[in-house]
Enzyme design. Structure first.
Site, PDB file in Angstrom:
ATOM      1  CG  HIS A 259      62.455  -5.940  33.102  1.00  0.00           C
ATOM      2  ND1 HIS A 259      63.337  -5.447  32.169  1.00  0.00           N
ATOM      3  CD2 HIS A 259      61.270  -5.347  32.831  1.00  0.00           C
ATOM      4  CE1 HIS A 259      62.714  -4.591  31.385  1.00  0.00           C
ATOM      5  NE2 HIS A 259      61.444  -4.509  31.747  1.00  0.00           N
ATOM      6  CD  GLU A 260      57.922  -6.294  34.393  1.00  0.00           C
ATOM      7  OE1 GLU A 260      57.446  -5.158  34.625  1.00  0.00           O
ATOM      8  OE2 GLU A 260      58.242  -6.675  33.245  1.00  0.00           O
ATOM      9  CG  HIS A 263      59.355  -1.312  34.837  1.00  0.00           C
ATOM     10  ND1 HIS A 263      59.700  -0.202  34.107  1.00  0.00           N
ATOM     11  CD2 HIS A 263      59.465  -2.365  33.975  1.00  0.00           C
ATOM     12  CE1 HIS A 263      60.011  -0.568  32.865  1.00  0.00           C
ATOM     13  NE2 HIS A 263      59.880  -1.871  32.760  1.00  0.00           N
ATOM     14  CD  GLU A 289      62.177  -1.443  29.420  1.00  0.00           C
ATOM     15  OE1 GLU A 289      61.105  -1.183  30.019  1.00  0.00           O
ATOM     16  OE2 GLU A 289      62.509  -2.598  29.109  1.00  0.00           O
TER      17      GLU A 289
HETATM   18 ZN    ZN Z   1      60.160  -3.014  30.988  1.00  0.00          ZN
END
Ligand code: ZN
Length: 499
Positions: A259-260, A263, A289
């Site tokens: 997830h990170e 980003h 996101e």
């Molecule tokens: Zn996030």
């Protein structure tokens, strides 16, 4: 563009980078006694940034540049983006900034005590005070009769309640029966997560392997540990990610890192010519996101990705995964079950948690819901959308920190992220028909290259929905997301999920 204006853009961007460094360090390395000192340091840096931003000379320079005919399209976009940011800051009275900072401190404190006591009542007065200040902020910043729009604008520039509500309502009405159908299959949670131990050093090494696999540049960023994973970018060449390790729950490290990293790839992908300007920025939190969800879910919970990586995972955890094969792992990481806690929710139920919060936020801002009735309104929707009743407020209305900060307008960015991720992924599959075969070979570069060209390197040239429309031919829609869920979970659960 004149050199003074450009140097001011550089200065604002540098200050922002240092603020992010101090904030990152606070979550990762700060000695316990340093907390008050760091709070002063950050508040001083924020004040400097604000002072530079509202400086009337900057306003004049932007107005002059905006009226000039010899700017490049990118320079025009820089002026537009910075003018908008500046105007929002200028319209925020200094008295309100101070009052909000104090109310946020009290909000966090009251929220912690209320969680301790498992009782919303302890939090209610602080929440009501924050709400009154945010209403004032919305009125100061301006809106067309919908206060929520002014707050949403802070996270999702250009998005409006009028545009968002029909999409989220339709999404809700499609998800409720889908969750019901999947829950009726009564599949037990995966046994490989039940009471088994996953060595945390090995988890850490595997997350580093995942960062390399998705192409996160470890010479232009790093990964550390924190209680809540997050990403802070100081510059495209200095992107800080965090993850967390839990011996009983290896998926929080694996998917936290993916997830990170999503980003982080976005922040590393800004165009070199946009560095230290307002264009080296994401146009919205929802689009940010979308990149984390795309790598975490659309790629990271997909079978092709694990066809390549599962053998190495099994080698890292030979005992815990001894009786698990690729299909069992793929089914396990896509287990669907209604649950009380948003951050633990699966892909199918997750957006119902968001719609619930969005509807309550909107009702609060519109004065349609008294603060005292928030817990009962929460529990009533929880029953209707997910068929569950929180046993206490800690597992209900008090679970998220957002409202304790007085942050209204942030929650919908998570749902926007999921919807944009699915639409962008569908467009990527159209552009790269061999995408699954690339992932099965462990090659993420075609997808990363496509995202870099279409999304990352574009920075803040366009607002989020316009960027998505330029790529997919359509703006915000729930169609691609619902199609993705129906195809994936229909196959995993042996059901025909109709839409
Ligand atoms: Zn996030």
């Amino acid at each position: 563009m004149d050199t003074w204006l450009r140097s001011r853009m550089h200065e604002l961007s540098d200050l922002h980078g240092v603020i992010h460094l101090a904030a990152w360090d606070r979550e990762v390395y700060l000695p316990a006694k340093a907390a008050p000192a760091r709070a002063w340091q950050l508040s001083t840096l924020h004040a400097l940034h604000h002072e530079r931003l509202v400086d009337p000379r900057l306003g004049d320079a932007l107005a002059r540049a905006g009226g000039s005919s010899d700017l490049t399209p990118d320079e025009q976009a820089m002026v537009r983006v910075l003018t908008r940011e500046r105007e929002r800051a200028v319209r925020m009275p200094a008295r309100l900034v101070t009052a909000l900072a104090a109310a946020q401190g009290e909000g966090i404190q009251a929220w912690r005590e209320a969680r301790e006591a498992k009782s919303f009542a302890r939090f209610q007065p602080a929440l009501a005070a924050l709400l009154a200040l945010r209403r004032e902020q919305a009125d100061a910043q301006g809106h067309d009769g919908e206060r929520y729009d002014a707050l949403l604008e802070g996270f999702e520039p250009g998005m409006r309640v009028q545009r968002l509500t029909p999409v989220l309502t339709a999404l809700r009405d499609a998800l409720i029966p889908m969750v019901g159908a999947l829950a009726s299959v009564q599949r037990p949670p995966p046994a490989f997560l039940d009471g088994r131990t996953y060595d945390t050093d090995r988890q850490w090494r595997f997350t580093m392997r995942l960062l390399q696999a998705v192409g996160f540049d470890l010479e232009a960023g790093r990964q550390d540990l924190s209680i809540h994973p997050f990403t802070n970018a100081l510059h495209a060449h200095d992107v800080r990610l965090t993850t967390r390790l839990d011996a009983a729950h290896p998926l929080s490290a694996l998917f936290g890192t993916l997830h990170e990293a999503g980003h982080g790839l976005y922040e590393q992908g800004f165009a070199p010519e946009h560095q230290r300007t307002p264009l080296a920025a994401v146009p919205s939190m929802g689009l940010h996101e979308s990149q984390s969800r795309l790598w975490e879910n659309l790629v990271g919970r997909g079978r092709p990705f694990w066809a390549h990586h599962f053998p190495a995972l099994k080698e890292a955890f030979p005992q815990a995964l001894a009786d698990v094969d690729l299909d069992g792992f793929h089914a396990g990481i896509n287990h669907v079950a209604p649950s009380l806690i948003r951050v633990e929710a699966d892909e199918v139920t997750y957006n119902l948690h968001i719609v619930l919060r969005y509807e309550l936020e909107l009702a609060l801002l519109r004065d349609e819901l008294p603060v005292s009735e928030l817990p009962s309104a929460w529990n009533e929707r929880m029953r209707r959308y997910l068929g569950l009743t929180p046993p206490d407020d800690t597992q209900g209305v008090l679970q998220d920190i957002h409202w304790a900060w007085g942050e209204w307008g942030y929650f919908p960015t998570y749902a926007l992220g999921n919807l944009y991720a699915a639409s962008l992924h569908a467009a990527a599959v159209r552009a790269l028909p061999e995408l699954d075969a690339h992932l099965e070979r462990g090659d993420t570069s075609p997808l990363r290259g496509w995202l870099r060209a279409q999304v990352h390197s574009q920075g803040f040239r366009l607002p989020a929905e316009e960027r998505v429309r330029a790529i997919t031919g359509e703006g915000l829609t729930d169609r691609d997301f619902l199609q993705y869920l129906r195809a994936k979970y229909g196959a995993l659960y042996g059901l025909t999920l109709k839409g």
